[in-house]
Scaffold this active site. Sequence first.
Site, short mmCIF file in Angstrom:
data_model
loop_
_atom_site.label_atom_id
_atom_site.label_comp_id
_atom_site.label_asym_id
_atom_site.label_seq_id
_atom_site.Cartn_x
_atom_site.Cartn_y
_atom_site.Cartn_z
N CYS B 57 -8.19 5.25 -3.01
CA CYS B 57 -7.90 4.20 -4.00
C CYS B 57 -8.85 4.32 -5.18
O CYS B 57 -8.47 4.13 -6.34
CB CYS B 57 -8.03 2.82 -3.39
SG CYS B 57 -7.16 2.60 -1.84
N HIS B 61 -8.53 3.68 -9.29
CA HIS B 61 -8.94 2.32 -9.64
C HIS B 61 -10.44 2.15 -9.83
O HIS B 61 -10.87 1.08 -10.24
CB HIS B 61 -8.47 1.34 -8.55
CG HIS B 61 -6.97 1.28 -8.40
ND1 HIS B 61 -6.18 0.58 -9.27
CD2 HIS B 61 -6.15 1.82 -7.48
CE1 HIS B 61 -4.91 0.70 -8.89
NE2 HIS B 61 -4.86 1.44 -7.81
N CYS B 91 1.90 1.68 -3.77
CA CYS B 91 0.94 2.56 -4.44
C CYS B 91 0.72 3.82 -3.58
O CYS B 91 0.67 4.93 -4.09
CB CYS B 91 -0.37 1.81 -4.64
SG CYS B 91 -1.32 2.34 -6.05
N CYS B 154 10.09 -26.31 6.50
CA CYS B 154 8.65 -26.26 6.21
C CYS B 154 8.21 -27.58 5.59
O CYS B 154 7.16 -28.14 5.93
CB CYS B 154 8.33 -25.14 5.23
SG CYS B 154 9.08 -23.55 5.59
N CYS B 157 7.17 -30.84 7.62
CA CYS B 157 5.78 -30.95 8.10
C CYS B 157 4.80 -30.90 6.93
O CYS B 157 3.96 -31.78 6.78
CB CYS B 157 5.45 -29.80 9.05
SG CYS B 157 6.05 -30.06 10.72
N HIS B 158 4.90 -29.87 6.10
CA HIS B 158 3.82 -29.57 5.16
C HIS B 158 3.87 -30.40 3.89
O HIS B 158 2.88 -30.43 3.15
CB HIS B 158 3.79 -28.08 4.86
CG HIS B 158 3.49 -27.24 6.07
ND1 HIS B 158 2.23 -27.20 6.64
CD2 HIS B 158 4.28 -26.47 6.85
CE1 HIS B 158 2.28 -26.40 7.71
NE2 HIS B 158 3.50 -25.94 7.87
N CYS B 199 4.99 -20.04 12.38
CA CYS B 199 5.65 -21.31 12.14
C CYS B 199 7.13 -21.22 12.50
O CYS B 199 7.70 -22.14 13.05
CB CYS B 199 5.48 -21.73 10.68
SG CYS B 199 4.15 -22.93 10.43
#
Lengths: 106, 238
Positions: B57, B61, B91, B154, B157-158, B199
């Site tokens: 990498c 970079h 990449c 979702c 609950c959230h 979840c």
Amino acid sequence: MARVLINLPRTARRGEVIEIRTLIQHVMETGYRPRADGSVAPRDIITHFACLYNNEEVFAAELAPAIAANPFLSFSLVAAESGILAFTWTGDNGFEQTETRSLTVT
Amino acid sequence: MRRLALALLLLGATAEARESSFALMSPETQAMQREDSANPGMLWVEEGRALWDSAGCAGCHGDVAGMRGVAARYPAFDAAPIDLAGRIAQCQEARQHRTPFPRESEEALALAAVIGLQSRGIPVNPPDDPRLAPALARGEALYRERRGQLDLSCAQCHDANAGRHLAGSPIPEAHPTGYPLYRLEWQGMGSLQRRLRNCMTGVRSEPYAYGAPEYVAIELFLMRRAAGMAVETPAVRP
């Protein structure tokens, strides 16, 4: 080689109590867990940890199957003299790893 | 200028009402996340740092520190909505011509962790790209869609019950600011997709496969919802 994080001061005054923290990457497989196929995963844990300060053992610990993965150990010692701290973890399947750090005491 | 002030005001108003699930954790677990020497996620970060060089990498970079702010800007758009893990894989595949690390592999998590760490403390800032709009809408629809044998969405609950308890555990507001994170229950590192699968199986629905566009859509919606909150990678959660 397992990845290890060791945290300790590089220098200390003579007589100072310093804290050392170690963290090592290890699965700590208990030997009790069933795998997806129903067979039991064999035990694979670190069984012993020791810290040698200039070749003298200053801290040691026995580890057991109930200890979580990636065990974190913290302990303190009195900085008596400059030297080398060697940390060794040994365990199942011939696991053995030693890391060293130097400590300068002023 | 006035627009900026208004944006800041809005950001402040919404940021105040939101809370990272960090705040719901015990002081011990909070200390574990705060202290890099006690945070097991840092083991993956160190692994990622080594991979950054060995997997090549750094060749393009440069130092990984140059990735500052990058993780805060994902998911982004590149032919399709893409999350950070997808970007790393793309990449590797398109530019390095190698088989990418599989999703959720230790290597993939390690690279995502070290890149994520460079953005720690930076506000989540998902791109305002109009091409992301369909996925964003899809993400929100999925977030509000009832699913599984328990017939729960979702949001039930959230949003509706955040801050209350489910079987003794506090329900967080679902701001994915710390991924990939070290979850004590997993005894290891995991991505947001792993958490979403948790979840989904929790409400007894069939989870999507890793890398499915549905996850990217949900992440896009959640990150937009969490805009302005600080990145915590690598977080620790119980």
